[in-house]
Design an enzyme around this catalytic site. Structure first.
Site, PDB file in Angstrom:
ATOM      1  N   ASN A 149       0.840  -1.195   0.000  1.00  0.00           N
ATOM      2  CA  ASN A 149       0.000   0.000   0.000  1.00  0.00           C
ATOM      3  C   ASN A 149       0.871   1.239   0.000  1.00  0.00           C
ATOM      4  OD1 ASN A 149      -0.280   1.832   2.590  1.00  0.00           O
ATOM      5  ND2 ASN A 149       0.116  -0.248   3.337  1.00  0.00           N
ATOM      6  N   ILE A 184      -0.708   4.613   0.728  1.00  0.00           N
ATOM      7  CA  ILE A 184      -1.836   5.515   0.976  1.00  0.00           C
ATOM      8  C   ILE A 184      -1.315   6.936   1.173  1.00  0.00           C
ATOM      9  CG2 ILE A 184      -3.824   5.954   2.492  1.00  0.00           C
ATOM     10  CD1 ILE A 184      -3.934   3.214   1.108  1.00  0.00           C
ATOM     11  N   CYS A 236       7.958   7.727   9.278  1.00  0.00           N
ATOM     12  CA  CYS A 236       7.652   8.883   8.446  1.00  0.00           C
ATOM     13  C   CYS A 236       8.954   9.597   8.139  1.00  0.00           C
ATOM     14  CB  CYS A 236       6.739   9.856   9.192  1.00  0.00           C
ATOM     15  SG  CYS A 236       5.175   9.137   9.673  1.00  0.00           S
ATOM     16  N   ASN A 294       5.873  -2.331  11.561  1.00  0.00           N
ATOM     17  CA  ASN A 294       5.255  -1.619  10.462  1.00  0.00           C
ATOM     18  C   ASN A 294       5.556  -2.403   9.180  1.00  0.00           C
ATOM     19  OD1 ASN A 294       3.974   0.473   8.987  1.00  0.00           O
ATOM     20  ND2 ASN A 294       4.618   1.927  10.558  1.00  0.00           N
ATOM     21  N   GLY A 325       0.629  -8.222   5.573  1.00  0.00           N
ATOM     22  CA  GLY A 325      -0.083  -9.480   5.365  1.00  0.00           C
ATOM     23  C   GLY A 325       0.728 -10.695   5.798  1.00  0.00           C
TER      24      GLY A 325
HETATM   25  C1  LIG Z   1      -3.602   0.070   3.946  1.00  0.00           C
HETATM   26  C2  LIG Z   1      -2.697   0.184   5.124  1.00  0.00           C
HETATM   27  C3  LIG Z   1      -2.567   1.391   5.777  1.00  0.00           C
HETATM   28  C4  LIG Z   1      -1.724   1.526   6.882  1.00  0.00           C
HETATM   29  N1  LIG Z   1      -1.633   2.727   7.524  1.00  0.00           N
HETATM   30  C5  LIG Z   1      -0.860   2.844   8.638  1.00  0.00           C
HETATM   31  C6  LIG Z   1      -0.817   4.048   9.390  1.00  0.00           C
HETATM   32  O1  LIG Z   1      -1.495   5.009   9.076  1.00  0.00           O
HETATM   33  N2  LIG Z   1      -0.004   4.097  10.479  1.00  0.00           N
HETATM   34  C7  LIG Z   1       0.739   3.034  10.888  1.00  0.00           C
HETATM   35  O2  LIG Z   1       1.434   3.136  11.896  1.00  0.00           O
HETATM   36  N3  LIG Z   1       0.699   1.869  10.215  1.00  0.00           N
HETATM   37  C8  LIG Z   1      -0.075   1.741   9.110  1.00  0.00           C
HETATM   38  N4  LIG Z   1      -0.125   0.545   8.432  1.00  0.00           N
HETATM   39  C9  LIG Z   1       0.665  -0.580   8.923  1.00  0.00           C
HETATM   40  C10 LIG Z   1      -0.175  -1.517   9.813  1.00  0.00           C
HETATM   41  O3  LIG Z   1      -0.637  -0.857  10.953  1.00  0.00           O
HETATM   42  C11 LIG Z   1       0.641  -2.741  10.245  1.00  0.00           C
HETATM   43  O4  LIG Z   1       1.755  -2.326  11.014  1.00  0.00           O
HETATM   44  C12 LIG Z   1       1.158  -3.542   9.060  1.00  0.00           C
HETATM   45  O5  LIG Z   1       0.225  -3.529   8.014  1.00  0.00           O
HETATM   46  C13 LIG Z   1       1.474  -4.992   9.442  1.00  0.00           C
HETATM   47  O6  LIG Z   1       0.349  -5.655   9.934  1.00  0.00           O
HETATM   48  P1  LIG Z   1      -0.652  -6.532   9.018  1.00  0.00           P
HETATM   49  O7  LIG Z   1       0.198  -7.459   8.219  1.00  0.00           O
HETATM   50  O8  LIG Z   1      -1.562  -7.208   9.981  1.00  0.00           O
HETATM   51  O9  LIG Z   1      -1.374  -5.558   8.147  1.00  0.00           O
HETATM   52  C14 LIG Z   1      -0.983   0.409   7.332  1.00  0.00           C
HETATM   53  C15 LIG Z   1      -1.115  -0.808   6.670  1.00  0.00           C
HETATM   54  C16 LIG Z   1      -1.961  -0.945   5.590  1.00  0.00           C
HETATM   55  C17 LIG Z   1      -2.070  -2.267   4.914  1.00  0.00           C
END
Ligand SMILES: Cc1cc2nc3c(=O)[nH]c(=O)nc-3n(C[C@H](O)[C@H](O)[C@H](O)COP(=O)(O)O)c2cc1C
Ligand SMILES: Cc1cc2nc3c(=O)[nH]c(=O)nc-3n(C[C@H](O)[C@H](O)[C@H](O)COP(=O)(O)OP(=O)(O)OC[C@H]3O[C@@H](n4cnc5c(N)ncnc54)[C@H](O)[C@@H]3O)c2cc1C
Ligand SMILES: Cc1cc2nc3c(=O)[nH]c(=O)nc-3n(C[C@H](O)[C@H](O)[C@H](O)COP(=O)(O)OP(=O)(O)OC[C@H]3O[C@@H](n4cnc5c(N)ncnc54)[C@H](O)[C@@H]3O)c2cc1C
Ligand SMILES: Cc1cc2nc3c(=O)[nH]c(=O)nc-3n(C[C@H](O)[C@H](O)[C@H](O)COP(=O)(O)O)c2cc1C
Ligand code: FES
Ligand code: FES
Lengths: 286, 326, 326, 286
Positions: free
Chosen positions: C86, C88, C147, C211, C236
């Protein structure tokens, strides 16, 4: 099964039939060419999961039976337990599902040089490769006896086949739901003595193979054991499937069970050290 | 073929190349860009049962060390979603056995060979390079720097630009100029471009990337690590997006340095992705475990994919995604 | 439920906990350890259509910045093997709108809220923390330090222990001691323990990890990057082995520091893996996109898995894999 | 379809039937509850690939038809093109495969306040949601005309249904294999003029929607356009599906097409800026 060891094949197989046998599944795969070369004790490695699977590794299964003739031009049969993701996927497949087959793989059971009395010991689905072996041995005039064990009667595979083929058939289950309550090694000495066993062939869990080796050793007879180690490739390129085995030169090496096994002489495998690298192994960390 | 691939043309022998797929890796030109990955093809012999290894651009051998090594205890692998962890611990024969048995077989067979070397000190690497200089049949050397440096509290060479550069300089110094030296980078660093630059400045002719990511899995029955080695290297399709990013970043920073790309390649389209990102060649690793026929299949599919996109020459496609369609 | 999970008990409402699943995150105790992941649950309102968000340990909000941000152009996502990318670009309302609309909704709804904050300078983070200090309903603050730091040529805070520590110290300074501050770490570093240590020394009550990994994909039709932002974050199941390794390493080094684990959790067994590796709580991110009901399902499955393994208390399971069965 | 917009459901669906329609597939899913709430223009998000899939994201499909009664207690039908991994998986499934369904999602087409003449424009499978819409409009006494376009005749969906329901039915194909050779917007002005169109409803590729918006604009009539943006979640939590849309206040925002759409007023969408963040958008980088 043919006698010549040739190179393994990779073929597009297809599920011909599948049905349950107790706690296991019996799968018949069309796998042209593989059958012709297979020898008892060898295995096949199947790619499971379909086109979008998250499973990246093949699964190894002992060859139960093959048929080299007939309309399908060669089938390979396996007996498997549906436990993890791959085997559960396999259990959901119906006729015609394509399954990529690599095989036959590994070193087969070696037949005795002379006519001999052979005792075949199987644990759980580990008995699957013993029936083709029995056929081969009997064709060479050998006497064949069976010791089959399992946790419970639904995990006992092939007792009927064994009764048809074996002189003595001893059965054990951990829970006593079939045969004698106990382990195969509880009854093995008696069978060896009655049968005048010259060689033991065994396939099953590591702990069973180890115990069988000890018994065979105590009678001064060889045990050919087909081991089951976690395998990533099954063809000898990845080095995941090793176990410590003493060579002819007395040196212990971490050898690949997929190509130098799965059949090993029981007294060569350092059973107590499986899962370790013995300090005296070649190249062990100092 | 039942492996998860993005496209599955008929798995036949490589077609007559519709385009010129020769590729230059520094002083050496390979007939095509598809290689095996170190540690995923042993020394080629086993795969030669499934396809003719001389069809490949080259065979990259399992990393060789000075002495024979027994590797780590088992379990040495764990399957993970679209990937796997391994902790083999570089089991293998020492350089002597390798030269006598493996390299000579590859040479006689007519295969091109990239010899991967590994050590635990700069001197180890230098000695290995010296031994290889006297050997016939070495097409290129790949320096596996993802090894702990005993002189620096076990810090992995690849994690430190200075240590990485030291190893590369030592190997380059001992190696004939006609034999390219590729440094194999780890993705487990804050700044892969810095390490890449240090290697190139130390004389690397090219870069291989990526090695596995450090990962781990627990066994939920025993509630202990699955791997006897506790942590292991993550490989397979799961890591491809990380590999493509590393290739992209390094090619952007060092556009003239040839790259051997790897990490999760299963199909010709995966290989094409790496080529477009900047790789001049592509190694097929974990995919071989699922499909021993993967390397020639990937080559065939890559040739088809290049032709479909109108490329007459592979070299025109290398790094193309940085430039974009005209 | 058709999502790829390692176990699928009946997807019912969480069972009567067979064990005490309360969990301590520094000064705060949550009723259970399952949270959403930042950026994967907006501010809870949409998921509340699928399950009662007050059932969760807490809702972790999308990272909030000082001003409203439009984020990056589309395409913003790409699916990859067992994962997704992603980019975003932190689209969202500014802190004012967030406090007025989102935080107030969460508070009224009765949910516990972990507010994730993001900035491009230490001062940004400090200001955000100051604004939150005056707000009601903040259970904890998660500092997203992945960031770019405008003061340091865009180097990501999380990639530099000093910069990471500076941000954490500033936030800790502005925040009530009763509100724990968690620093969210990036896996894209050479030494995650060093960054973790710097954050803890700067006053972080705990650590969130991981992250996303920096990755990228090419579109093989256009032959250009899929994402408008070129690179993106990989999340994921594909990354779970990396997440487990990071949690393991940091828990081994800092056993008393609470960890919120995340990265590829789809099932209760995945969550258990993180707990055994050292996490006191677990965030569910990408899995929500496949299964909006994932967070309560994961909680239910985790409770069952803990009970099956004879744990009376979640806290006994935290880091258990380091100790091993008695 | 019912009138009330309620919260979306997540249900364990099941394939009831599946068959090909030209280049597309017509899928009937048992999805209790979803049907009752669905309104024309809404969509469902399906989890595809089975238990061990490497696909992690749902796929969105417009609802073609629903039936709320019958033995199955509610079915939802979609028309889809098997292109990528997920839809190809779907195309391989047979009756009884379980498919997790989330829906109905998104804002439906808004019916005109008064009785009106409505022209429905569909491109490819984009015509699928127009027939339920036509039914709803006709039930309210509206006149309905159709303009259906596609690349070729096998990608033209629902021309027969359209002929049954529409006053005028104009068909175009890029290759001329059915109807007029050309684009829907080549024939749309004539239809608008003959039908005295008060409102246009459109669903299809972005380029088509943009062109339809321009035509509707030139006649001073509103166009309700159902857009198709890449969606990771479909429920409003991920922010992947945004496009620049002008609000009532004249300010452009990057809005989520899954919850604020997929139906937008054509003159509100900044079609030329889709795929960018316009410099004047709220929160755009300065
Ligand atoms: C679409 C999307 C947006 C995300 N936005 C943020 C965010 O705004 N701040 C943040 O700290 N992590 C963000 N993340 C990271 C997730 O919080 C998480 O750390 C990462 O996706 C790993 O976990 P997962 O595999 O369960 O998604 C984002 C992840 C995804 C997929
Ligand atoms: C030479 C040999 C012969 C075998 N013969 C049979 C047989 O006839 N019938 C039968 O039911 N099983 C047999 N097995 C075990 C069989 O390979 C595993 O049951 C199977 O791999 C489990 O796959 P899964 O997808 O169900 O499990 P998962 O847990 O999903 O498997 C994950 C990974 O671990 C490996 N793995 C898991 N368990 C084992 C195991 N016990 N042995 C080796 N690798 C494992 C898998 O191959 C896979 O790579 C044999 C194994 C070997 C090495
Ligand atoms: C509101 C809406 C309604 C839709 N209605 C229909 C319909 O009625 N019939 C139909 O055939 N298709 C429809 N689509 C497009 C459909 O979602 C894609 O064709 C499908 O997601 C492709 O999945 P795949 O697995 O075949 O492709 P892959 O390439 O494997 O998909 C990879 C990822 O990209 C996404 N993606 C790929 N193509 C598209 C696309 N065109 N639009 C959105 N996301 C995409 C997928 O959802 C997935 O997350 C609709 C899309 C949206 C947003
Ligand atoms: C079992 C295994 C063994 C490996 N051994 C080596 C090795 O000896 N030397 C090396 O440089 N890389 C080694 N690698 C890393 C691969 O060469 C490759 O860089 C990595 O696996 C990523 O590619 P892949 O995803 O195609 O496997 C090994 C990988 C695996 C899976
Ligand atoms: S399984 Fe790969 S070497 Fe044996
Ligand atoms: S698809 Fe996730 S917000 Fe629209």
């Amino acid at each position: 099964m043919s006698e010549a060891t040739a190179r393994p094949l990779q073929v597009r197989g297809e599920v011909l039939s599948t049905h349950r046998v107790g706690a296991y599944h019996h799968l018949v795969l069309v796998a042209p060419g593989v059958a012709d070369q297979a020898r008892p004790g060898q295995f096949v490695a199947l790619a499971l999961g379909g086109p979008d699977t998250n499973l990246v590794l093949r699964r190894a299964f002992s060859i139960y039976r093959v048929s080299t003739r007939g309309v399908y031009g060669g089938t390979v049969e396996i007996i498997y337990a549906a436990r993890g993701a791959g085997t559960q996927w396999l259990a959901r497949q119906v006729q015609h599902t394509r399954v990529d087959v690599v095989g036959p793989l590994g070193r087969p059971f070696a037949p005795p040089r002379d006519v001999a009395s052979a005792t075949l010991v199987g644990g759980g689905y580990g008995s699957a490769p013993l029936f083709a072996l029995a056929e081969m041995l009997q064709a060479r005039g050998c006497r064949v006896d069976f010791v089959l064990g399992a946790a419970s009667s639904d995990r006992l595979f092939g007792a009927l086949d064994a009764k048809r083929m074996g002189s003595i058939v001893a059965v054990t289950t951990d829970d006593g739901s079939a045969g004698t309550r106990g382990r195969v090694t509880d009854v093995l000495p008696a069978v060896i003595e009655r049968a005048g066993t010259d060689v033991v062939y065994a396939c099953g869990p590591m702990a069973m193979l180890r115990a069988v080796s000890v018994v065979a050793d105590s009678y001064g007879i060889p045990a050919q054991c087909a081991v089951e180690e976690s395998m990533a490739c099954g063809i000898g390129v990845c080095m995941t499937c090793v176990l410590p085995v003493r060579g002819d030169d007395g040196i212990t090496r971490m050898v690949r069970s997929c190509v130098e096994g799965p059949v090993f002489l029981g007294d060569r495998v350092r059973w107590d050290d499986v899962g370790t690298v013995p300090a005296d192994a070649l190249g062990a960390p100092r | 073929m039942t492996f998860s691939v993005r496209t599955v043309p008929a798995p036949t022998a490589p077609a007559e190349p519709a385009c010129d797929v020769t590729t230059r890796l520094g002083p050496v030109t390979l007939p095509n860009p598809v290689l095996t990955a170190s540690g995923c093809a042993a020394a080629g012999r086993e795969l030669d049962q499934f396809f003719d290894v001389t069809q490949l651009g080259a065979v990259v051998t399992k990393s060789i060390q000075l002495a024979a090594r027994s590797g780590r205890p088992t379990p040495r692998m764990a399957e993970t979603p679209s990937g796997m962890l391994n902790s083999i611990g570089l089991q293998g024969p020492g350089i002597d056995d390798f030269l006598a048995k493996d390299l000579s077989w590859l040479r006689e067979r007519g295969a091109r060979t990239v010899v991967s070397i590994a050590g635990s000190s700069v001197e180890d690497y230098a000695t290995l390079a010296r031994r290889l200089r006297r050997a016939d049949g070495v097409t290129a050397i790949e320096v596996n720097i993802s090894c702990p440096n005993v002189a620096d509290r076990g810090l992995v060479f690849a994690c430190d630009p200075v240590a990485a550069g030291d190893v590369v300089a030592a190997v380059r110094h001992e190696t004939d100029a006609a034999v390219p030296v590729f440094a194999k980078l780890s993705p487990d660093v804050t700044d892969i471009v810095a390490v890449a630059r240090a290697c190139v400045e130390a004389g690397a002719d090219g870069l291989s990337m990526i090695n596995t990511l450090l990962g781990m899995a627990l066994d939920l029955d025993t509630m202990r690590p699955v791997l006897a080695g506790v942590t292991g290297g993550l490989s397979g399709p799961a890591i491809r997006p990380v590999a493509v990013r590393c290739i992209w970043q390094v090619h952007a920073a060092l556009p003239d340095v040839p790259i051997i790309g790897m990490g999760g390649v299963r199909s010709g389209l995966d290989a094409l992705e790496m080529v477009l990102a900047g790789a001049s060649a592509v190694s097929v690793g974990t995919a071989v475990f699922n499909d021993p026929g993967a390397p020639p299949r990937v080559l065939h599919e890559l040739v088809v994919a290049l032709a479909e996109r109108g490329f007459d020459r592979l070299s025109d496609a290398v790094g193309f995604a940085h430039r974009g369609p005209a």
